[in-house]
Structures are given as structure tokens and as C-alpha cells.
Design a protein around this motif. Structure first.
Motif, short mmCIF file in Angstrom:
data_model
loop_
_atom_site.label_atom_id
_atom_site.label_comp_id
_atom_site.label_asym_id
_atom_site.label_seq_id
_atom_site.Cartn_x
_atom_site.Cartn_y
_atom_site.Cartn_z
N GLY A 94 -7.98 -14.29 -2.62
CA GLY A 94 -7.18 -15.32 -2.18
C GLY A 94 -5.85 -15.75 -3.08
N LEU A 95 -6.29 -15.71 -4.46
CA LEU A 95 -5.55 -16.19 -5.43
C LEU A 95 -4.16 -15.29 -5.58
N VAL A 96 -4.59 -13.87 -5.61
CA VAL A 96 -3.85 -12.89 -5.87
C VAL A 96 -2.93 -12.84 -4.73
N PHE A 97 -3.50 -12.93 -3.33
CA PHE A 97 -2.59 -12.74 -2.32
C PHE A 97 -1.40 -13.89 -2.01
N ALA A 98 -2.04 -14.95 -2.43
CA ALA A 98 -1.00 -16.25 -2.23
C ALA A 98 -0.21 -16.17 -3.21
N LEU A 99 -0.28 -15.55 -4.44
CA LEU A 99 0.80 -15.39 -5.54
C LEU A 99 1.67 -14.40 -5.31
N VAL A 100 1.24 -13.28 -4.62
CA VAL A 100 2.14 -12.15 -4.46
C VAL A 100 2.01 -11.77 -2.91
N PRO A 101 2.98 -12.66 -2.26
CA PRO A 101 3.18 -12.81 -0.73
C PRO A 101 3.20 -11.18 -0.34
N VAL A 102 3.92 -10.32 -0.90
CA VAL A 102 4.27 -9.06 -0.52
C VAL A 102 2.76 -8.16 -0.01
N LEU A 103 1.96 -8.85 -0.79
CA LEU A 103 0.58 -7.94 -0.52
C LEU A 103 -0.05 -8.51 0.85
N GLU A 104 0.11 -9.80 1.18
CA GLU A 104 -0.20 -10.06 2.57
C GLU A 104 0.52 -9.40 3.53
N GLU A 105 2.02 -9.30 3.42
CA GLU A 105 2.58 -8.68 4.38
C GLU A 105 2.46 -7.04 4.51
#
Length: 251
Positions: A72-83
Motif C-alpha cells: 500500500g505504501l509503495v503503490f501510494a508513493l508510486v502512482p504509476v504502479l496503480e495505473e
């Protein structure tokens, strides 16, 4: 607290009175169930079945929480991963957690490691999503303050982002605990000869109704206690948050 204890006690009293004269083999008297509960779970099966089940529950839940918070921390700090991975995330969330059990059993067998792995994979998404949403919801002004005071990344993460996201993280923890508990029981019922779930389903298949009900009562007790302990932990950790919300409502 009084209601939390009083309601289960009232249900037990009603159950005792209703079942006391029961001659139905599928609905035995509660007195017989409690006697068998003491014989089975406090003595005969404690080390052989309760300990393995609780170990899988605690270890699986702990690893799932750690994995969920990190992702959750990684995806929040690197929004491109969630996209990039958003379709996969929503697909994985849509699959019922119990549905993955047969897949892993067919691929990896019936070992305890497989049961533990399934618990982790089923339980981490709620904490993952809650952590990601909680960190993304942190007010932009806090990020500006961090830049002005030149706060390091580690201080920003552990001193600002995670504490601010804790209320939502605990919501995810509650859901992760439920998934851990349900999947723990399901894995034992489907592919194990050891554990509370295995003993309960074996009793059902053997028409040992008293043993089956004793297992159901034990699962209910464990579920209640685990939720209660998590609730107490939340109340202690988030006492500052609850007080601030109370002040806001009072104002």
C-alpha cells in the motif's frame, strides 16, 4: 463492554433452555456440547489441533498485514504502479478468497505451508487497499510542510504518512482478520486432517453432532476473541484519533 459480554451470555442461556430437553441427534443439548467442548478442546485436541490452527491464523495474518502495508505504501508513493496494475488489482479483489484454495492445493499439495500461503494471499488485499487509500488521502498541506522543514523520506513515511493513514489501515486490518479466519477454516476443511476445521468437518461427516457443535462453538469463541483483541488494540493505538473526532463533534 457490558453489552458485548451480556448478549452472548443471554444467547447461551436461551440456547441452554431451548435445547435442554432436545432428543434430536442433530441438535443436542447445550450441556452435552459444553461437556464435549471441555473434553476435546481443553485436553485431547489442544496441542494437536488448536495450536496448529491458531499458529496459522496468527502467522498468516501478521505476514498479510506486513505485506499489505508495504504494498500500500509503495503503490501510494508510486502512482504509476496503480495505473499499470489497476485491472489486475480489481480482478484479484473480485475473486472470492476461498476460490483460490483448490488452485493451490492442486498445484502444491495439502501441506501446512500451502494453507499458510493461501491465508496470506487471501488476507493481504484489504490492508493493501486501505493503506494505499489512507496515504493518498493525507492532506496536501502536510506534504508542503514536510518540504519546508526538509523532513527526510523515512521521517515523512513513519512520522507523517503512516500515522495519518492509521484509521483506514485499521479498517483494512479488520477485513484482513476476517479473511484470515475464514480461509484458515476452509483450508483445514478441504485439505487437512489436522486443525479445528478438519476436526469439525470430520465430526459432521461421521454424524458426531456433539463434536461438530463443540467445534462450531470453539470457532465462534476464537472469532469473537480475535475481533475483540483487535478492537482493543485499535482503541489504544488510535485513542488520539477518537478524541479528536469527539472534539470535532462536540464543537
Amino acid at each position: 463492554m457490558a453489552l458485548q459480554i451480556g448478549v452472548p451470555i443471554l444467547i447461551l442461556v436461551i440456547w441452554w433452555a431451548w435445547s435442554n430437553s432436545s432428543s434430536n441427534p442433530f441438535f443436542p443439548p447445550l450441556s452435552e456440547i459444553l461437556v464435549r467442548f471441555r473434553e476435546l478442546w481443553l485436553f485431547d485436541k489442544f496441542l494437536s489441533d488448536i495450536v496448529p490452527s491458531l499458529s496459522n491464523l496468527v502467522i498468516g495474518f501478521a505476514i498479510a498485514v506486513l505485506l499489505g502495508v508495504i504494498l500500500g505504501l509503495v503503490f501510494a508513493l508510486v502512482p504509476v504502479l496503480e495505473e499499470l496494475l489497476s485491472p489486475l488489482i480489481h480482478f484479484y479483489r473480485a475473486v472470492p478468497s476461498i476460490a483460490i484454495i483448490p488452485v493451490f492445493i492442486s498445484l502444491m499439495g495439502f501441506g501446512n505451508e500451502v494453507r499458510l500461503l493461501v491465508i496470506i494471499l487471501a488476507a493481504f488485499p484489504p490492508t493493501w487497499i486501505a493503506t494505499m487509500d489512507g496515504i493518498k488521502a493525507v492532506e496536501p498541506q502536510l506534504h508542503e510542510v514536510a518540504k519546508v522543514f526538509r523532513i527526510t523520506n523515512a521521517e515523512r513515511v513513519f512520522g507523517m504518512l503512516l500515522p495519518s493513514a492509521l484509521p483506514q489501515i485499521f479498517t483494512g486490518l479488520q477485513a484482513s482478520l476476517q479473511f484470515s479466519f475464514v480461509v484458515m477454516i476452509a483450508t483445514e476443511m478441504l485439505g487437512s486432517s489436522v486443525g479445528i476445521g478438519a476436526m469439525t468437518i470430520l465430526a459432521q461427516q461421521s454424524f458426531a453432532s456433539v463434536d461438530m457443535w463443540a467445534g462450531i462453538v470453539l470457532l465462534g469463541v476464537i472469532g469473537f476473541l480475535s475481533n475483540y483483541l483487535l478492537g482493543r488494540l485499535r482503541a489504544r493505538v488510535l485513542s488520539w484519533y477518537d478524541k479528536s473526532k469527539a472534539l470535532q463533534l462536540a464543537a
